[in-house]
Design a protein around this motif. Sequence first.
Motif, PDB file in Angstrom:
ATOM      1  N   VAL A   5      60.111  28.769  20.240  1.00 20.72           N
ATOM      2  CA  VAL A   5      61.171  27.772  20.086  1.00 20.72           C
ATOM      3  C   VAL A   5      61.273  26.984  21.383  1.00 20.72           C
ATOM      4  N   ARG A   6      61.315  25.670  21.279  1.00 33.26           N
ATOM      5  CA  ARG A   6      61.354  24.792  22.459  1.00 33.26           C
ATOM      6  C   ARG A   6      62.639  23.991  22.461  1.00 33.26           C
ATOM      7  N   ARG A  53      63.004  24.643  28.046  1.00 32.10           N
ATOM      8  CA  ARG A  53      63.068  26.103  27.880  1.00 32.10           C
ATOM      9  C   ARG A  53      62.224  26.496  26.677  1.00 32.10           C
ATOM     10  N   LEU A  54      61.352  27.466  26.904  1.00 34.11           N
ATOM     11  CA  LEU A  54      60.448  27.971  25.868  1.00 34.11           C
ATOM     12  C   LEU A  54      60.796  29.422  25.602  1.00 34.11           C
ATOM     13  N   PRO A 109      59.731  31.689  35.028  1.00 38.24           N
ATOM     14  CA  PRO A 109      59.158  31.757  36.376  1.00 38.24           C
ATOM     15  C   PRO A 109      58.431  30.458  36.702  1.00 38.24           C
ATOM     16  N   ALA A 110      57.946  30.362  37.940  1.00 36.29           N
ATOM     17  CA  ALA A 110      57.173  29.187  38.330  1.00 36.29           C
ATOM     18  C   ALA A 110      55.834  29.188  37.603  1.00 36.29           C
ATOM     19  N   ARG A 120      60.344  36.703  25.731  1.00 36.50           N
ATOM     20  CA  ARG A 120      60.351  36.084  27.067  1.00 36.50           C
ATOM     21  C   ARG A 120      60.867  34.666  26.945  1.00 36.50           C
ATOM     22  N   THR A 121      61.509  34.219  28.021  1.00 36.71           N
ATOM     23  CA  THR A 121      61.979  32.836  28.116  1.00 36.71           C
ATOM     24  C   THR A 121      61.386  32.212  29.369  1.00 36.71           C
ATOM     25  N   VAL A 122      60.769  31.063  29.219  1.00 34.86           N
ATOM     26  CA  VAL A 122      60.138  30.328  30.316  1.00 34.86           C
ATOM     27  C   VAL A 122      60.890  29.012  30.488  1.00 34.86           C
ATOM     28  N   THR A 123      61.240  28.718  31.730  1.00 27.07           N
ATOM     29  CA  THR A 123      61.998  27.504  32.024  1.00 27.07           C
ATOM     30  C   THR A 123      61.193  26.619  32.962  1.00 27.07           C
TER      31      THR A 123
END
Length: 520
Positions: free
Chosen positions: A415-416, A438-439, A480-481, A503-506
């Motif tokens: 989800v994006r 946010r992914l 994370p980066a 997991r969530t990636v920003t």
Amino acid sequence: MSTAPKPFPLPVTAVTCLEDRAHIERAVVLDLEAGVQRLRLGPVSALAVDRTLHAELTAGHPATVLDMRIVRSWTPRGPLPSTDDDSVLRHRVHTLEEERLALGQRRDRLHARLDLLARLAADLLREIGEGAGSGESEGPRWTRELDRLDDERDSYGEQLRTVEARLTALAVEIGEAQRAMDLAEGEPAELVGHIELTVEAAVAGPVGLRLSHLTPCALWRPAYRAALDGDRLTLETDAMVWQRTGEDWSDVRLTLSTARSALATDTPRLSEDRLTLKDRSPAERRTVDVELREEEIGDLGPAPVLGLPGVDDRGEARVLNSPRPVSVPGDGRAHRVPLSAFTTAANGEYACSPELSALVTHVVRFDNLSGHALLAGPVDLVRGSGFSGRGTLDFTGPGVPAQLAFGSCDDYRVVRHAEESRDSTGITQRTVVTRTVRLHLSRFSAPGEHGERVVVLRERIPVSEVSAVEVRLRKEACSPAPDMLDAEGIARWDVTLPPGGRRTVTLVYEVSASAKVGGL
């Protein structure tokens, strides 16, 4: 001058198949007499292009070709047989057509009857409404009439469904019977061509003849079959060949080329191009207009040539050869011709680009070890469980890395969410646009599944081409980066997910521009 009373056979020995035509080569050994004589060779395809006809005799023999031409003869069809003499297939097709016509008429009558019943039901409901409004009470009669209408509508509706199902089955049966009749009772070509060759021989004896010409109604396209077995990939290169030239190609040397002989080769005309200079207005000096645009990233060879339909060869003629003689019937159907096959190590990954698609795809990367360029074409994908779908292979040069997508994985969900904020500083008058992406990645695993998987996420950020606009990645705000950020602005994360993990990636980046920039 003597004329041979019987035509000499002139078989096809080699074929060079182009995008929309074929170059045919024929070879035969002739037993010539001394003097000038006219030979009749064939039959050949009546579609042969006259101006491309070329013949040569074996070097060293004292013989010369004086004249050659294609002569076509018309054979009219015979009278149609009577009805009693028709084949069983024709009788079967005739019976099915009559049944389909009768069922079509019955379907129309059923539609008309159902429409009439619908109007009767509407009239009855209107009568009930008007009677109830005026104080009438005929409940038993109204109930009886409504039940009768419903029974009739159900009965005719069931008959209509039966008729439509039979019509669908009849269409399939008629198609199969027609195809069987075309195969079993196909009539021979009506137009037949022969080659009339006039030669002069000093002495009698055998001499070899090579003859070539162009023929339309033939083409080819590349096709592939990729079989994945663990970390090994086997790629088979085939050619799909169609031809309806009026004759079969039996045990011929087949060459496949992407050359386009129909294109003009004249040099382009040079036209005058004038450049003028003018002073910029004060408003143009104060502002810089920018815009966002999409750029395709290409790294495999030169840019493709636009306007050339058919096989994608990147503007350079490619030639492929069949390793063994092949036979292609002149039935107009697709025939698969094997060209090459190789097995190599494959690196697989589960990749996702949420901006383009929310699916996680199993991507396999490998090197082209076929020894020739892989032209763009469809690929049949095969895994351990069998055929898994069809993909597309882009143009790949020899030894160049390539990639194939073996379908999406249903046990992942991505989800994006994207947010944007705009701010301006009072001192420098710069406009700052902050975008936050946010992914959310989830893995739904079956019971008893163990082991972690790495999913490669890719997200892009803009790349500025002017100094007045700056793009900065805020690594301190990213969570994370990114593991990698290339020159094209593609950010990459290698996300490790256990069974049932989330997991969530920003990703956070800024686009800042000075006050004189417009269009941002």
